[in-house]
Each structure stands twice: as structure tokens, then as C-alpha cells.
Write a protein that holds these residues in place. Structure first.
Motif, PDB file in Angstrom:
ATOM      1  N   GLY A 154     -20.395  27.480 -76.744  1.00 48.61           N
ATOM      2  CA  GLY A 154     -20.047  27.885 -78.111  1.00 48.61           C
ATOM      3  C   GLY A 154     -18.544  27.901 -78.340  1.00 48.61           C
ATOM      4  O   GLY A 154     -17.776  27.233 -77.640  1.00 48.61           O
ATOM      5  N   ASN A 155     -18.131  28.699 -79.321  1.00 48.67           N
ATOM      6  CA  ASN A 155     -16.688  28.740 -79.601  1.00 48.67           C
ATOM      7  C   ASN A 155     -16.135  30.163 -79.509  1.00 48.67           C
ATOM      8  O   ASN A 155     -15.070  30.454 -80.030  1.00 48.67           O
ATOM      9  N   ARG A 156     -16.908  31.045 -78.831  1.00 45.53           N
ATOM     10  CA  ARG A 156     -16.393  32.401 -78.611  1.00 45.53           C
ATOM     11  C   ARG A 156     -16.391  32.729 -77.125  1.00 45.53           C
ATOM     12  O   ARG A 156     -17.220  32.208 -76.378  1.00 45.53           O
ATOM     13  N   GLU A 157     -15.470  33.584 -76.749  1.00 47.83           N
ATOM     14  CA  GLU A 157     -15.401  33.957 -75.324  1.00 47.83           C
ATOM     15  C   GLU A 157     -16.556  34.882 -74.958  1.00 47.83           C
ATOM     16  O   GLU A 157     -16.999  35.672 -75.793  1.00 47.83           O
ATOM     17  N   VAL A 158     -17.013  34.801 -73.727  1.00 46.46           N
ATOM     18  CA  VAL A 158     -17.930  35.820 -73.214  1.00 46.46           C
ATOM     19  C   VAL A 158     -17.395  36.265 -71.854  1.00 46.46           C
ATOM     20  O   VAL A 158     -16.622  35.538 -71.216  1.00 46.46           O
ATOM     21  N   GLU A 159     -17.788  37.457 -71.443  1.00 48.37           N
ATOM     22  CA  GLU A 159     -17.321  37.948 -70.146  1.00 48.37           C
ATOM     23  C   GLU A 159     -18.536  38.184 -69.259  1.00 48.37           C
ATOM     24  O   GLU A 159     -19.438  38.934 -69.645  1.00 48.37           O
ATOM     25  N   LEU A 160     -18.533  37.549 -68.107  1.00 54.82           N
ATOM     26  CA  LEU A 160     -19.619  37.782 -67.151  1.00 54.82           C
ATOM     27  C   LEU A 160     -19.334  39.095 -66.424  1.00 54.82           C
ATOM     28  O   LEU A 160     -18.222  39.299 -65.932  1.00 54.82           O
ATOM     29  N   HIS A 161     -20.325  39.962 -66.375  1.00 57.31           N
ATOM     30  CA  HIS A 161     -20.168  41.219 -65.626  1.00 57.31           C
ATOM     31  C   HIS A 161     -21.004  41.218 -64.363  1.00 57.31           C
ATOM     32  O   HIS A 161     -20.785  42.003 -63.466  1.00 57.31           O
ATOM     33  N   LYS A 162     -22.010  40.374 -64.377  1.00 61.68           N
ATOM     34  CA  LYS A 162     -22.862  40.270 -63.199  1.00 61.68           C
ATOM     35  C   LYS A 162     -23.483  38.890 -63.241  1.00 61.68           C
ATOM     36  O   LYS A 162     -23.913  38.441 -64.310  1.00 61.68           O
ATOM     37  N   CYS A 163     -23.514  38.198 -62.148  1.00 63.72           N
ATOM     38  CA  CYS A 163     -24.199  36.900 -62.122  1.00 63.72           C
ATOM     39  C   CYS A 163     -24.588  36.626 -60.669  1.00 63.72           C
ATOM     40  O   CYS A 163     -23.823  36.073 -59.894  1.00 63.72           O
ATOM     41  N   LEU A 164     -25.768  37.072 -60.320  1.00 67.04           N
ATOM     42  CA  LEU A 164     -26.246  36.905 -58.953  1.00 67.04           C
ATOM     43  C   LEU A 164     -26.655  35.453 -58.722  1.00 67.04           C
ATOM     44  O   LEU A 164     -26.798  34.674 -59.669  1.00 67.04           O
TER      45      LEU A 164
END
Ligand code: DGJ
Length: 729
Positions: A169-179
Motif C-alpha cells: 500500500g502507500n502507508r507505513e505499518v510497524e511489525l510488532h511480532k512476526c514468527l
């Protein structure tokens, strides 16, 4: 094609003749876990799942009130939209919400296995060795894609898994957990097993029944750690060394990890492993992808022994790389416990000469050869030779060793910097730190910030110069502290919690470059012994210094526990002096040799000071080792008696064609008036005939396995025996 997509049933079946793994896309959206285990045939895989509406379990499908994510066995679960168990991932969107809804979008099936960018992973040499499935899910509101990667090997009971998030997309996201993986088993009557420890006491085995709720092991130390290995297994209650169901998951990663098992009220067991979500975030900008490390999942119906042999084969042949992957390793002598920091060229030459006379092939110069390092208080970072100790430089010493007919190896600890060093004085901001806060030292040293490209480049250049400066055939890569004040001067505030993972990516880049540049060097990794003994390190360095504890008795437990996952060819094992420097115990030289000969044999003592009798014994054991080292390195290992269960330990290594084997038996404390003991062997051909130590008698394989080998009566503490088994034609 061993990965089938049954469109009508919306079910994927991964199989290889021995193992099946089924995934169903329920309601066209949610990847559900159906089964993982011994290969099965089923005409209606979608009927495996049973549904029932449960109080307090929300339903997402109005027309299907029995369905709830809270009770669905899932493949990569979320938190926040119906499942209250521990999720595999969590994302924070720009609006402050962590609610996501990833649903099935498409999939791809292909032969082979692609490498993971910037990360170590199991590989294939030919596409026919494995098949891969990538299931793509999308959260259309967030504009983020999620790829679930599965590879099944054709000849090994191995499935590898990882996940990648793609910001479409065109917005930032923040990963907090990604096993890296998550599996929901449809039962909970398991034991779980993991390897725990501390410095000098690594990888002890702990097995416990599961309880309801969460049970986890993890590392927050910036390294996989001495305390917990990135591995966990589920075992059926009746599983032992030889039989029963065992499910192992191991992470190909050398940093902070978490392995979690959660039992819910309906007897579902959620097993997961990946980067430790504690103190981790990752900002994913539009167009960027985040790839998780890989998990190696092994199913065995032949108990722990079967699981270990699968891990051994995969790690040895499809994780380890380089010219030494398929070679036995030189027998080495290391000067550390012989001299510590107190050496000069003359002393080193004496050790090398004495070792050479006994048949040792490689001399390793350990810590203390650089800067002005007379103790552990200075010079890490200054990789220039300490002229006072080595007036002829590394090249002078290496030439001398070479002329003896030996190879020369060198210790380095590149990831560290001493506050008392030129490097630190030049670049005080090159270490991990948080402005204004104390820089907590450990062993008087700080950790270089490998999340910074310029620091990594500096290390690649500096080490390349060192490795080119002399005839160096072996490098011991050490790392002697864990991380504190994990922050980087080069990262913006919103990326500070990426530092620990960026460090690992930097370290892997350095190792990739150096191993590429110096393909003939045998690299051994070390972190105060086995503080980073993990598949990630093995991808770059095909052996690891197993433990700083060289006591023969302690080593039995350490090597036994390590062997649950790691093959003997990946373990460094040294014969050291007595009384032992770690535990003060005095064990006979023969037992010390026999323990070290069950892995990559080395020595670490003032070998020049041994009595003539001991020298003769060492020379004879070295000769013996040459006869058996191919079995130790490439054979199938069978653990026969566990040091965790009593005073007896035994293991054996059998050649792939079952024509030769070597058996090691160790008795720690003798018992008075002992009974006769028959050691039951394993892994031989039942109907074949074998000689033991080339004696006169001939035994059938089944005789040695069912009745056993009668051992001599033992009247001494710390006794050990080595038996060579050979098939008679
Ligand atoms: C820790 C290692 O495990 C030892 O073998 C030795 O290399 C020391 N570091 C040197 O400082």
C-alpha cells in the motif's frame, strides 16, 4: 508433484512418502492446520476439522455460527479478531490499531527452494530435492501482503517454513511480532522438550508434560544463547530414543528468539517459533518486504533418535556449506588453556612441535595475539599483531608451523570492541549504546553496532587483511558477551527496536562476504563455548566450539544434549589438562580422548609437558581417530545410554551402508561388586555378521542389538571403551 492443491476441498497436501502436512483454506479465507505427521491418504481432508459453537468464542461468519477463529486450528494466527490464543504476528497501522484480517488471495507451487534474502536457510542443490508452496494472504484495508512459505524435502522428513510481509500500500505499518511458523495440533497429551543451560553447562535436556496455557523459552541476549537453544520438540508420552512421535522445530537464527507452546481449553496445542517479539519492532515502508528467519520442522515416528538423525543429515548436508561440508576436519591443538594470555612465540612453537610429533594437524593461536592484549581488558577491535609476543608477526609464526607440516589457525572476536582500544577511541559511537546512558561492559568489552553498514564494511576489510596476512587455514570466530543498551546511533527513534535484528543481518552479511572471499578457510564459531550453537551460524561456519567446559564428565551431558539436533561433525571437542580448569575434576587421559573423539577431535593443553607414557597414549588415540573419524563425521548416530539417566553413557556411529560402526561407552562412577552389563547396539543389519575390535568372535547384527555386547567388569571411576564394529563378508 508432492504438493497438491485440491481445489474442490480447498486443501493443500504436502507429502514425500513418509510425511503428510495438510492445510485447508476454510471459508475461502483462513488457512487452517489439518494434520502433520506420518503420511496418510484421505479422500475428504476437509472433513478432518470438526466445528462447534463455543461460549465466548466469537464468530466471524454469520451464516456459520459453529465457526470461530478462537477454536480453529490455524497456520499463522492473528490476535484481535476472534482468536484469543497467542498470535503468530502483530502489526501496528498508522491509525494506531493492531487489528488485521489477512485472508487467502493466491498460491504458488514450484519445484526447488529459493534462498531467503540476507538470511541463512536450508538449501537444495537440485530442484528435484524439494517442493515449495507459497500461500499469499492479503489485508486489503492495510494494503499488506503476507506470504507463508512451506518447503517439503523429498528424501528427508523435513518441512521448512517462514513468512514474509510485503507492504503493497502507500502507508507505513510497524511489525510488532512476526514468527516464522505456528502449528495448531489437534491434541495436547504431549511432553515438551528443550535444551537449557548456561556458560560451561550448555544444552542440558529438559522434558516435561505440557500444562494448559503458555510455556515458552526465549532469548533476549542478542544471541541464541547458552541459556536456551532455538529448538523445541513435542513428544508423544511413550516417545523414547527409538520409537514414538516426535515433532521438532528449530530456528535458523542466531539472535533473540522465542519458542512458545500454548494448550487451550479444547486440547489444541499451538507450537510456534521465531524472532522474540519482546523489544522488537520493524517499520515497513510502502514497497518494502520483511522476511522472517526460517524454521526447520522435523517429524519422526522413530522417537528422538529418528528426529536427531534427520536434523543431523539436513544440517550437515543442506545447511552447512563450503569445502569442509563434506570433509573430516583436521585434528587441532589450541593454546588457550595451555597459556591463556601468557605466551610468546617460543612457547607457541613448543606446543606446536610437540603436537606435530604426536600427529596433530593444525595449530590454533587463540586470544591475545593482537593490540597490546595481555589480559581481557584491552585491544578488541585493534586487529594488528602484538609485536612483543610475536616479533615475526603472524606470517612468521604461520610459516614456522607450515614448515612443521601443520596448518595454522587464528582466533578473532570481531563483533566486539574494548573501551581501551584504538578503534574505540576513533569511533566511540560504533558500539551499541543509548545516548546519555551507561555503556554496560561485560568481560570489559562493548558490542560493535553491526546494524551499521560502515561498521560491517570496516570489519570485512580489516579481517580480510588479517586473513591474507599469513597462511591461515582455520579461523575461530568468538563472541564473548551478550547485548545491553541495544540501540544504534545511526538509526532514527522509530527504528531503535530494529537494532538487534539489524545486527544479525549485518553479522550474516559479514560472514557471507568473508566465507565467499576465503573459501579454503575452515571457520569455527564460538560464543564463550556454545553460546551461539545454532543452525544460523552453521550456515556460515560448519563447526562450533561446543562448550568452554572441557571436563570429560560434564562433556558427556553437553555433547549428548547437543546431539539432539546437531551432528558430531559440527561439534568441536578438546582434550584438556587435569585437574580440569572448569570443575577441578581429574579424569584419565583415555576417557578425555574418548569423549573428544566422539566429535571433531582437538587438544588444548601443554602437550609438550605430558609424560612419555601419556604422549604414547595420545599418539595411539590420534591413530585410532583416523580410523573412525569418517564414521563420527558422516555416520548415523544412535544414542544408547543417557548421562542424564545415570552413570553410564554410550553412543555409536554407523556407516551409511551399515558395514562399519564405532561405539563409545563411558562409566563415570564405578559401583562395588558390579553385575555384568550388556550394551545393546543399534543401527546394524540384523542378519549381517560383525567382528568387534577385530577379535576372533563373530556376532550377528541382531545378536549385538538384541542381546548386546558384554562389557568388562568396571572397577574404576571414569572408565571408557571404544569398540570398532566391522562387517565380516
Ligand atoms: C572464549 C572461548 O570459548 C575460549 O575457547 C577462548 O577462545 C576464550 N574465549 C578467549 O578469550
Amino acid at each position: 508433484m508432492p504438493i497438491e492443491w485440491n481445489e474442490k476441498e480447498e486443501v493443500f497436501h504436502l507429502y514425500n512418502g513418509k510425511v503428510s502436512y495438510f492445510i485447508q483454506i476454510v471459508h475461502g479465507k483462513y488457512p487452517a492446520h489439518l494434520y502433520w505427521g506420518r503420511q496418510v491418504k484421505t479422500r475428504q481432508p476437509s472433513s478432518i476439522l470438526a466445528f462447534k459453537g463455543r461460549a465466548f468464542s466469537p464468530t466471524t461468519e454469520p451464516e456459520d455460527p459453529k465457526f470461530s477463529l478462537d477454536t480453529l486450528p490455524q497456520e499463522y494466527p492473528a490476535y484481535g479478531n476472534g482468536d484469543f490464543r497467542s498470535p503468530a504476528y502483530q502489526l501496528l497501522s498508522e491509525d494506531g490499531s493492531t487489528i488485521t484480517e489477512f485472508v487467502y488471495n493466491s498460491h504458488e507451487i514450484f519445484q526447488g527452494k529459493r534462498p531467503l534474502k540476507g538470511l541463512p536457510a536450508a538449501y537444495v542443490e537440485d530442484d528435484s530435492e524439494a517442493d515449495t508452496l507459497i500461500i499469499t494472504l492479503v489485508d486489503s484495508l492495510l494494503g499488506v501482503g503476507l506470504n507463508l512459505h512451506y518447503t517439503i524435502y523429498s528424501d528427508l522428513d523435513v518441512i521448512t517454513r517462514s513468512a514474509s510481509f510485503e507492504n503493497l500500500g502507500n502507508r507505513e505499518v510497524e511489525l510488532h511480532k512476526c514468527l516464522s511458523m505456528s502449528v495448531d495440533f489437534h491434541q495436547a497429551d504431549w511432553d515438551w522438550l528443550h535444551l537449557h543451560g548456561t556458560w560451561s553447562r550448555e544444552r542440558h535436556i529438559e522434558r516435561q508434560p505440557l500444562h494448559h496455557g503458555l510455556q515458552t523459552i526465549s532469548s533476549t541476549r542478542g544471541a541464541s544463547s547458552h541459556q536456551h537453544n532455538p529448538f523445541v520438540a513435542l513428544l508423544s508420552k511413550n516417545a523414547n530414543e527409538e520409537s514414538g512421535d516426535v515433532y521438532g522445530v528449530s530456528l535458523v537464527y542466531s539472535g533473540n528468539f522465542q519458542a512458545a507452546i500454548e494448550v487451550d481449553p479444547f486440547q489444541t496445542t499451538r507450537l510456534s517459533i521465531g524472532i522474540n517479539p519482546f523489544d522488537f519492532t520493524w517499520l515497513l515502508k510502502p514497497g518494502e518486504t520483511f522476511q522472517t528467519p526460517e524454521a526447520i520442522m522435523v517429524y519422526s515416528s522413530d522417537g528422538l533418535g529418528g528426529m536427531s538423525r534427520t536434523y543431523h543429515k539436513l544440517l550437515r548436508t543442506r545447511v552447512c556449506r563450503g569445502v569442509y561440508r563434506d570433509k573430516t576436519r583436521p585434528i587441532l591443538i589450541n593454546n588457550w588453556e595451555a597459556t591463556y594470555f601468557d605466551f610468546n612465540e617460543k612457547k607457541l612453537k613448543e606446543i606446536a612441535e610437540a603436537g606435530n610429533e604426536l600427529g596433530i594437524e593444525l595449530f590454533v593461536l587463540d586470544d591475545g595475539w593482537f593490540g597490546h592484549r595481555d589480559n581481557d581488558k584491552s585491544s578488541l577491535g585493534d586487529w594488528v599483531v602484538y609485536q612483543k609476543k610475536l616479533p615475526n608477526g603472524l606470517a612468521g609464526l604461520a610459516d614456522y608451523i607450515g614448515k612443521l607440516g601443520m596448518k595454522f589457525g587464528l582466533w578473532v572476536e570481531p563483533e566486539m570492541v574494548s573501551p581501551d582500544s584504538e578503534l574505540y577511541r576513533r569511533h566511540p559511537d560504533w558500539c551499541l549504546h543509548v545516548p546519555g546512558r551507561r555503556r554496560t561492559a561485560s568481560r570489559n568489552q562493548l558490542v560493535l553496532d553491526l546494524s551499521r553498514k560502515e561498521v560491517c564494511n570496516y570489519l570485512i576489510d580489516t579481517l580480510s587483511k588479517v586473513f591474507k596476512s599469513a597462511a591461515i587455514s582455520y579461523v575461530k570466530w568468538d563472541m564473548n558477551r551478550n547485548m545491553t543498551e541495544i540501540g544504534s546511533a545511526a538509526l532514527p527513534p522509530e527504528r531503535q527496536r530494529e537494532t538487534a535484528h539489524r545486527y544479525m543481518l549485518g553479522l550474516y552479511r559479514i560472514l557471507e562476504k568473508l566465507t565467499e572471499r576465503f573459501p579454503a578457510i575452515l571457520f569455527e564459531s564460538c560464543s564463550g563455548g556454545g553460546g551461539r550453537f545454532d543452525p544460523g551460524m552453521l550456515y556460515y561456519m560448519p563447526q562450533t566450539w561446543t562448550s568452554d567446559d572441557t571436563d570429560a564428565v560434564e562433556r558427556l551431558k553437553i555433547q549428548y544434549g547437543t546431539s539432539l539436533i546437531y551432528p558430531a561433525i559440527t561439534m568441536g571437542a578438546h582434550v584438556s589438562d587435569v585437574p580440569n580448569h572448569q570443575v577441578g575434576r581429574t579424569t584419565p587421559l583415555l576417557m578425555r580422548c574418548h569423549v573428544a573423539m566422539a566429535a571433531n577431535l582437538g587438544f588444548e593443553l601443554n602437550i609438550d609437558k605430558l609424560s612419555e607414557g601419556d604422549k604414547t597414549l595420545v599418539a595411539a588415540q590420534i591413530q585410532q581417530y583416523h580410523q573412525i573419524k569418517d564414521l563420527v563425521c558422516f555416520g548415523d548416530q544412535f544414542r544408547l545410554l543417557s548421562p542424564f539417566a545415570g552413570m553410564d553413557t554410550a553412543w555409536m556411529y554407523v556407516s551409511p551402508k551399515q558395514e562399519r560402526a564405532v561405539v563409545f561407552y563411558y562409566k563415570t562412577l564405578a559401583v562395588p561388586n558390579p553385575p555384568f552389563f550388556r550394551l545393546k547396539l543399534r543401527g546394524l543389519k540384523r542378519e549381517a555378521m560383525y567382528k568387534v575390535n577385530n577379535g576372533d568372535k563373530v556376532f550377528y547384527g541382531d545378536e549385538l542389538m538384541q542381546i548386546g555386547l558384554t562389557l568388562p567388569l568396571i572397577k574404576k571411576d571414569y572408565s571408557s571403551f571404544l569398540y570398532r564394529i566391522e562387517k565380516v563378508n
